[in-house]
Design a protein around this motif. Structure first.
Motif: not given
Ligand SMILES: [Mg+2]
Ligand SMILES: Nc1ncnc2c1ncn2[C@@H]1O[C@H](COP(=O)(O)OP(=O)(O)OP(=O)(O)O)[C@@H](O)[C@H]1O
Lengths: 254, 283
Positions: A47, A159-160
């Motif tokens: 991240s 991000d995910e």
């Molecule tokens: Mg993360």
């Protein structure tokens, strides 16, 4: 042409209790229109890396270039999708979709028209006056994607972005979003914990080591499947091979 | 409210062909509701009748305890003198100004503390001390500083409600999901846009909640203020009645106060329902 070039990025977080080296000497580049996935153990700095690429965070050392331009702050070229959809409950779907444009002061007739077309294409147009809590998880994630796409970003950072969804919906949304990205010819960087997801979607996978995150390996993904959608590609014969290799590299000792 | 349901439920159940069990269930629910309401009314009537009879029979001294018929007489008399709505009006106005100002000013100050970490850190010990101080103690100070008038009374209500509002709203601000803020920043949003696009709208329910609390606190502030200033209003009537030993006037004012406070609270609850419709707390 290189859409993203990451050069020697290191990142240290400072706090009173000490410093944490999150990333160390990260370097890679992403071509225009390429879909790259980043995998790595939890807490290895994925991240952080996306935040640095987007210009939200400035690295301790190193540089990022977007299409040859040095990153100094947030840029209109980037669209960033977070793990949850974060649609605002007090706004209708339409108002949510317009959020980015409002912030960038770019609410024009063309932009509105683009939003309408995107909503129609992805089956949300009839829901534009509904509130987010009246939509299913998959629809909400699509609305979040449209919110990102109407600002017309060249590079998508995910991000995910799918991990909040249940497995079934997730596979469907994977297909949706993959086709959107490919059709619109965007560049994408997807961070995920899910090795299968990353193999099924990415042209290339960057494996990071555990903290401090360094590039451990980069895999070219070549799958022999006729109709290249993430779901179809899970059936490709090479899939298992990639999976095992990356699994070993992630070094998850259970 | 349940009067409507009383009419609607059988009609709907017939129209939708609801099962017998469900009809039975709905009937029992309705019956339960009615009996609660009936008992409430009965208790009130009983208390009033008992009060009246005991005072008539001189079991209690109506000079000290007053009695319902005297209260009605006092209300009528105040009305004939033309001062009933004057006093009610003044007190209500002061209260409304008090809680509106308290909420707006409190939210504004919370925004400043949210904006600057430095200021909020500096202010923290002062807020803690001010919060624990019984603000009523400051009444005489305001009286001397500001003078015996409505301004003192409003400042008194602010003193009581402001700190609580600031702390409440600021807590709401700090509790907002950081990722929502990050979302606005990914679009290049600056701090002001983070405030207007996320922080304020997401805190709207908190602010309305603070408003609700402030209604109650403002009544306290206004009455205490009127006790001290003693020129007009229900608080003034109570103090004046006590001083000249007119307990009828005191009791009448207290009862009017109770009714006015209840109506105002319901008004705010209604406002909340109107405004917070699509803004439930689960964000
Ligand atoms: Mg993360
Ligand atoms: N603002 C911060 N201040 C201090 N340390 C931080 C901060 N943000 C992240 N870290 C630390 O930096 C490291 C990397 O964090 P990051 O969130 O980038 O990892 P990640 O790979 O995205 O993890 P996950 O897979 O769990 O999402 C972690 O050890 C984390 O504790």
């Amino acid at each position: 042409m290189k859409a993203v070039e990451v050069h020697n990025i290191s990142m240290k977080y400072q706090s009173l209790n000490g410093e944490i080296t999150a990333l160390k000497d990260i370097g890679f580049s992403v071509q225009d229109g390429e879909f790259v996935s980043i995998v790595g153990p939890s807490g290895c700095g994925k991240s952080t890396l996306l935040s640095i690429i987007s210009g939200l965070l400035s690295p301790s050392s190193g540089t990022v270039w977007l299409s040859g331009e040095k990153v100094t702050g947030t840029s209109g070229k980037i669209g960033y999708m977070l793990q949850k959809d974060h649609l605002f409950n007090w706004r209708t779907i339409w108002q949510n979709v317009m959020l980015g444009l409002e912030i960038r002061k770019a609410v024009t007739q063309e932009a509105k028209e683009r939003a309408r077309i995107l909503l129609k294409t992805y089956g949300l147009y009839e829901f534009k006056n509904r509130y987010p809590d009246q939509l299913s998880g998959g629809m909400r994630q699509r609305a979040a994607l449209i919110r990102t796409l109407v600002t017309d970003p060249q590079i998508l950072l995910l991000d995910e972005a799918f991990s909040a969804l249940d497995y079934q919906t997730r596979l469907a949304v994977n297909d949706d979003i993959y086709s959107i990205i490919k059709k619109e010819n965007r560049t994408a960087i997807l961070v995920t914990h899910d090795i299968s997801e990353s193999i099924s979607m990415a042209d290339r996978i960057i494996v990071l080591s555990k903290r401090p995150g360094m590039v451990k390996n980069i895999h070219e993904i070549k799958l022999s499947c006729s109709n290249r959608t993430p779901l179809n590609c899970r059936e490709a014969p090479e899939f298992r091979h990639y999976f095992q290799e990356i699994w070993k590299e992630l070094d998850v000792h259970v | 409210m349940f009067e409507d349901e009383e009419e609607n439920i059988p009609a709907i159940s017939q129209a939708l062909n609801i099962s017998l069990e469900r009809q039975e269930y709905l009937r029992r629910e309705r019956f339960g509701k009615i009996s609660v309401r009936m008992t409430q009314i009965l208790l009130l009537v009983l208390a009033l009748v008992l009060w009246e009879i005991m005072a008539d029979a001189k079991i209690i001294d109506p000079f000290i305890t007053s009695q319902p018929s005297r209260i009605v007489k006092t209300i009528v008399q105040l009305y004939k003198e033309g001062v009933l709505f004057y006093h009610i009006g003044i007190t209500c106005l002061e209260t409304i100004v008090g809680f509106t100002l308290g909420t707006l000013l409190g939210t504004f100050l919370a925004v400043i503390l949210w904006w600057s970490k430095f200021i909020s850190k500096v202010a923290e010990p002062y807020l803690v001390i001010l919060n624990s101080l019984p603000k009523i103690a400051l009444g005489p100070v305001f009286l001397v500083w500001i003078g015996a008038g409505p301004a003192s009374i409003i400042v008194m209500t602010l003193a009581i409600s402001l700190i609580v509002t600031i702390l409440e709203v600021l807590n709401g601000f700090w509790g907002i999901d950081q990722e929502k803020i990050k979302l606005v920043q990914t679009f290049g949003g600056n701090k002001f846009q983070v405030l207007t696009k996320v922080v304020l709208p997401a805190s709207f329910p908190t602010i309305i909640n603070a408003l609700k609390i402030n209604v109650g606190l403002s009544w306290v502030g206004v009455i205490v203020g009127e006790f001290l200033v003693s020129k007009a209003g229900l608080g003034y009537l109570i103090i004046y009645g006590g001083q000249v030993f007119k307990l009828d006037l005191v009791m009448t004012s207290v009862i009017i106060l109770g009714v006015a406070a209840a109506i105002m609270y319901q008004g705010v609850v209604y406002l909340e329902r109107l405004l917070v419709k699509n803004n439930d707390l689960k964000y």
